[in-house]
Design a protein around this motif. Structure first.
Motif, PDB file in Angstrom:
ATOM      1  N   MET A 141       0.558  -1.191   0.179  1.00 21.50           N
ATOM      2  CA  MET A 141       0.326   0.307   0.009  1.00 21.50           C
ATOM      3  C   MET A 141       0.826   1.293   0.156  1.00 21.50           C
ATOM      4  SD  MET A 141      -2.628   0.817   2.983  1.00 21.50           S
ATOM      5  CE  MET A 141      -2.356   1.014   3.904  1.00 21.50           C
ATOM      6  N   ARG A 142       0.670   2.251  -1.198  1.00 20.19           N
ATOM      7  CA  ARG A 142       1.335   3.084  -1.006  1.00 20.19           C
ATOM      8  C   ARG A 142       1.080   4.135   0.176  1.00 20.19           C
ATOM      9  NH1 ARG A 142      -0.598   3.716  -6.641  1.00 20.19           N
ATOM     10  NH2 ARG A 142      -1.754   5.183  -5.549  1.00 20.19           N
ATOM     11  N   LYS A 143       2.189   5.433   0.760  1.00 18.92           N
ATOM     12  CA  LYS A 143       1.447   6.168   1.749  1.00 18.92           C
ATOM     13  C   LYS A 143       0.005   6.756   0.569  1.00 18.92           C
ATOM     14  CE  LYS A 143       3.798   9.826   4.315  1.00 18.92           C
ATOM     15  NZ  LYS A 143       4.336  10.026   4.775  1.00 18.92           N
ATOM     16  N   ASN A 144      -0.079   7.381  -0.556  1.00 16.68           N
ATOM     17  CA  ASN A 144      -0.487   8.279  -0.690  1.00 16.68           C
ATOM     18  C   ASN A 144      -2.088   7.933  -1.103  1.00 16.68           C
ATOM     19  OD1 ASN A 144       0.112  10.089   0.262  1.00 16.68           O
ATOM     20  ND2 ASN A 144       1.007  11.040  -1.467  1.00 16.68           N
ATOM     21  N   SER A 145      -2.470   6.200  -1.286  1.00 11.88           N
ATOM     22  CA  SER A 145      -3.040   5.626  -1.470  1.00 11.88           C
ATOM     23  C   SER A 145      -4.382   6.173  -0.654  1.00 11.88           C
ATOM     24  CB  SER A 145      -2.489   3.914  -1.686  1.00 11.88           C
ATOM     25  OG  SER A 145      -3.338   3.620  -0.234  1.00 11.88           O
ATOM     26  N   ILE A 146      -5.817   5.261  -1.630  1.00  8.29           N
ATOM     27  CA  ILE A 146      -7.086   6.372  -1.335  1.00  8.29           C
ATOM     28  C   ILE A 146      -7.616   4.769   0.328  1.00  8.29           C
ATOM     29  CG2 ILE A 146      -8.833   6.090  -1.946  1.00  8.29           C
ATOM     30  CD1 ILE A 146      -8.914   7.150  -4.253  1.00  8.29           C
ATOM     31  N   LYS A 147      -6.609   3.525   0.184  1.00  8.89           N
ATOM     32  CA  LYS A 147      -6.928   3.224   1.109  1.00  8.89           C
ATOM     33  C   LYS A 147      -6.558   3.771   2.537  1.00  8.89           C
ATOM     34  CE  LYS A 147      -6.009  -1.296   3.518  1.00  8.89           C
ATOM     35  NZ  LYS A 147      -5.510  -2.089   3.499  1.00  8.89           N
ATOM     36  N   ASN A 148      -5.004   4.053   2.222  1.00  6.82           N
ATOM     37  CA  ASN A 148      -4.019   5.057   3.653  1.00  6.82           C
ATOM     38  C   ASN A 148      -5.062   6.834   3.996  1.00  6.82           C
ATOM     39  OD1 ASN A 148      -2.164   6.350   4.707  1.00  6.82           O
ATOM     40  ND2 ASN A 148      -1.571   4.733   4.485  1.00  6.82           N
ATOM     41  N   ILE A 149      -5.670   7.068   2.719  1.00  7.09           N
ATOM     42  CA  ILE A 149      -6.350   8.228   3.271  1.00  7.09           C
ATOM     43  C   ILE A 149      -7.517   7.894   4.480  1.00  7.09           C
ATOM     44  CG2 ILE A 149      -7.602  10.576   2.114  1.00  7.09           C
ATOM     45  CD1 ILE A 149      -5.456  10.152  -0.265  1.00  7.09           C
TER      46      ILE A 149
END
Length: 118
Positions: free
Chosen positions: A1-9
């Motif tokens: 999971m990337r830092k600015n992914s939708i899930k992380n947001i």
């Protein structure tokens, strides 16, 4: 999971919402200023840690007392967060004092003083 992914947001927003509710309604520590707000939350992509940026309206002593109260309540806050949010790992929360709002108010005041002197 990337830092600015939708899930992380979405996780950041949900953790921020729950932290505000916990600080406002469930912590009974008298050191914590009632005008404490959470500016932002950054949850690490592995969900192990989270940085919560806290803004406290008041003098420097009030800010120090609030940060000390939050630091002592970290375990309680993490337990409540685990109960309210269903995540694989409940992040370890680090509270960081954010003075950007206070800085902005001071800058606005200085700009108003300059405009009034002209």
């Amino acid at each position: 999971m990337r830092k600015n992914s939708i899930k992380n947001i979405r996780i950041n927003e949900e953790v921020m919402r729950e932290l505000s509710n916990i600080i406002r309604n469930e912590i009974k520590d008298p050191r914590i200023n009632p005008f404490t707000s959470i500016v932002a939350v950054e949850v690490a992509p592995d969900l192990k840690t989270a940085k919560a940026y806290i803004s406290v309206l008041g003098d420097e002593k009030s800010q120090e007392d609030t940060m000390a109260g939050l630091k002592s309540a970290e375990g309680f806050v993490r337990k409540k967060l685990a109960k309210n949010i269903n995540l694989r790992n409940t992040p370890e929360i680090k509270f960081i004092l954010d003075q950007s709002i206070e800085y902005g108010v001071n800058m606005s005041r200085k700009i108003d003083e300059i405009n009034n002197n002209i």
